[in-house]
Design an enzyme around this catalytic site. Structure first.
Site, PDB file in Angstrom:
ATOM      1  N   ASP A  51     -71.394  -6.143  48.930  1.00  0.00           N
ATOM      2  CA  ASP A  51     -70.419  -6.381  50.036  1.00  0.00           C
ATOM      3  C   ASP A  51     -70.684  -8.049  50.405  1.00  0.00           C
ATOM      4  O   ASP A  51     -69.887  -8.605  51.293  1.00  0.00           O
ATOM      5  CB  ASP A  51     -70.778  -5.657  51.497  1.00  0.00           C
ATOM      6  CG  ASP A  51     -72.109  -5.805  51.954  1.00  0.00           C
ATOM      7  OD1 ASP A  51     -72.919  -6.571  51.296  1.00  0.00           O
ATOM      8  OD2 ASP A  51     -72.347  -5.435  53.025  1.00  0.00           O
ATOM      9  N   SER A  52     -71.574  -8.645  49.457  1.00  0.00           N
ATOM     10  CA  SER A  52     -71.313 -10.148  49.387  1.00  0.00           C
ATOM     11  C   SER A  52     -70.220 -10.653  48.919  1.00  0.00           C
ATOM     12  O   SER A  52     -69.951 -11.673  49.038  1.00  0.00           O
ATOM     13  CB  SER A  52     -72.563 -10.454  48.325  1.00  0.00           C
ATOM     14  OG  SER A  52     -72.358  -9.786  47.292  1.00  0.00           O
ATOM     15  N   ASP A  90     -71.193  -0.765  47.153  1.00  0.00           N
ATOM     16  CA  ASP A  90     -71.917  -1.106  48.545  1.00  0.00           C
ATOM     17  C   ASP A  90     -71.151  -0.575  49.738  1.00  0.00           C
ATOM     18  O   ASP A  90     -69.986  -1.078  49.920  1.00  0.00           O
ATOM     19  CB  ASP A  90     -72.211  -2.792  48.586  1.00  0.00           C
ATOM     20  CG  ASP A  90     -73.363  -3.034  49.264  1.00  0.00           C
ATOM     21  OD1 ASP A  90     -73.907  -2.011  49.764  1.00  0.00           O
ATOM     22  OD2 ASP A  90     -73.552  -4.169  49.533  1.00  0.00           O
ATOM     23  N   LYS A 120     -74.306   2.246  47.793  1.00  0.00           N
ATOM     24  CA  LYS A 120     -75.820   1.729  48.309  1.00  0.00           C
ATOM     25  C   LYS A 120     -75.648   1.644  49.903  1.00  0.00           C
ATOM     26  O   LYS A 120     -74.571   1.248  50.369  1.00  0.00           O
ATOM     27  CB  LYS A 120     -75.872   0.248  47.611  1.00  0.00           C
ATOM     28  CG  LYS A 120     -77.160  -0.526  48.281  1.00  0.00           C
ATOM     29  CD  LYS A 120     -77.448  -1.812  47.667  1.00  0.00           C
ATOM     30  CE  LYS A 120     -76.780  -2.842  48.134  1.00  0.00           C
ATOM     31  NZ  LYS A 120     -76.901  -3.232  49.703  1.00  0.00           N
ATOM     32  N   GLU A 122     -77.654   0.246  53.476  1.00  0.00           N
ATOM     33  CA  GLU A 122     -78.608  -0.538  54.000  1.00  0.00           C
ATOM     34  C   GLU A 122     -79.639   0.399  55.001  1.00  0.00           C
ATOM     35  O   GLU A 122     -78.965   1.142  55.687  1.00  0.00           O
ATOM     36  CB  GLU A 122     -78.093  -1.870  54.531  1.00  0.00           C
ATOM     37  CG  GLU A 122     -77.543  -2.782  53.537  1.00  0.00           C
ATOM     38  CD  GLU A 122     -77.141  -3.974  54.423  1.00  0.00           C
ATOM     39  OE1 GLU A 122     -77.261  -4.330  55.226  1.00  0.00           O
ATOM     40  OE2 GLU A 122     -76.660  -4.802  53.634  1.00  0.00           O
ATOM     41  N   GLU A 189     -85.083  -6.575  49.315  1.00  0.00           N
ATOM     42  CA  GLU A 189     -84.596  -8.145  49.565  1.00  0.00           C
ATOM     43  C   GLU A 189     -85.412  -8.867  50.264  1.00  0.00           C
ATOM     44  O   GLU A 189     -85.664  -8.458  51.471  1.00  0.00           O
ATOM     45  CB  GLU A 189     -83.121  -7.958  50.296  1.00  0.00           C
ATOM     46  CG  GLU A 189     -82.419  -9.287  50.242  1.00  0.00           C
ATOM     47  CD  GLU A 189     -80.847  -9.198  50.478  1.00  0.00           C
ATOM     48  OE1 GLU A 189     -80.329  -8.144  50.438  1.00  0.00           O
ATOM     49  OE2 GLU A 189     -80.228 -10.462  50.846  1.00  0.00           O
TER      50      GLU A 189
END
Ligand code: KIV
Length: 276
Positions: A51-52, A90, A120, A122, A189
């Site tokens: 999602d970057s 993501d 993915k 978080e 991270e």
């Protein structure tokens, strides 16, 4: 008609096998088909459609604004450009936090509509009930702990995690709980190096993939734009190694093009079509 999968396609088992053998796992992000095909040709183990994309493609200052539909489009493009690498999508902000059902439906959309092979999510131990249900539905999940960018406002900025006992205990307990829930891998991270190493040692099936978490993880991930120098000049975290500096090359090419068009030198005869 179903497409025959490549014989040598990487799967979540590739991560598990590499961890067991002590072989490092390589991951980079990509957001489009052509870049994905280059990473794939170079032999990358997995491509994360991060999602970057919100930051490096769409110009936002955080990852929060990107939507499911935009992430699905990026992921489908990456899948089309990839033959061997495992493609991990993501899950964007609010696509899994509101309820377990929301998480299952959106994780399922990635597999059904974009063709990714894993997602993915978080979050630490608080996300375990959700992640467990997604995995029970047959959807492989990569966890993500440490500095989780979707919670950037709660962290109050990009602060290194695991520098104090409480934070280290939370990270270790979360990693163990995510492994128990069935995560095949966990992104670590922006965390202090020794806690990342301790987590990596403590996990026997879930492979740790570090970004700003030191050398002792099972593998590493970087944002492709950042490692190619395609980034904001003010963004230069300590952990980032720049493998190329593309902006001057692109600037030079574009300036030459402008010059050639302005002078009437492009297109020339060889670059134009005749009547026959
Ligand atoms: O969105 C992303 O690119 C990521 C990586 C930095 C792990 O989550």
């Amino acid at each position: 008609m179903s497409r025959t999968p490549q014989k040598k396609k990487n799967t979540v088992q590739t991560f598990i096998n590499k961890k067991a053998k002590g072989e490092k796992i390589t991951v980079l992000t990509a957001y489009d088909s052509f870049m994905a095909s280059l990473l794939d040709k170079a032999g990358i183990d997995a491509i994360l459609v991060g999602d970057s994309a919100a930051n490096v493609i769409h110009g936002y200052t955080s990852t929060l604004p990107i939507s499911m539909d935009i992430m699905l489009a990026h992921t489908a493009a990456v899948v089309r450009g990839t033959q061997k690498a495992l493609v991990i999508a993501d899950m964007p902000f609010l696509s899994y936090q509101p309820s377990v059902e929301t998480a299952i439906r959106n994780a399922g959309r990635f597999l059904k509509e974009s063709g990714s092979e894993a997602v993915k999510i978080e979050g630490g131990m608080e996300m375990v009930p959700t992640i467990k249900r997604v995995i029970e539905c047959g959807i492989p999940v990569m966890g993500h702990i440490g500095l989780t960018p979707q919670s950037i406002h709660r962290f109050g900025g990009p602060k290194v995690q695991g520098r104090h006992d409480k934070s280290r205990a939370y990270l270790m307990e979360s990693a163990l709980a995510l492994q128990d829930a069935g995560c095949f891998s966990i992104v670590l991270e922006l965390m202090e190096t020794t806690i990342a190493g301790e987590i990596t040692q403590a996990l026997d099936t879930a492979a740790t993939i570090g970004i700003g978490a030191g050398p002792d993880c099972d593998g590493q991930v970087l944002v492709i734009n950042d490692m190619l120098g395609l980034r904001d000049e003010h963004f230069k975290p300590k952990f980032l190694r720049e493998y190329a500096n593309l902006p001057p090359i692109i600037l030079n090419a574009v300036k030459r093009y402008i010059d050639d068009v302005t002078r009437g030198d492009f297109p020339n005869e060889n670059e134009s079509y005749s009547s026959s």
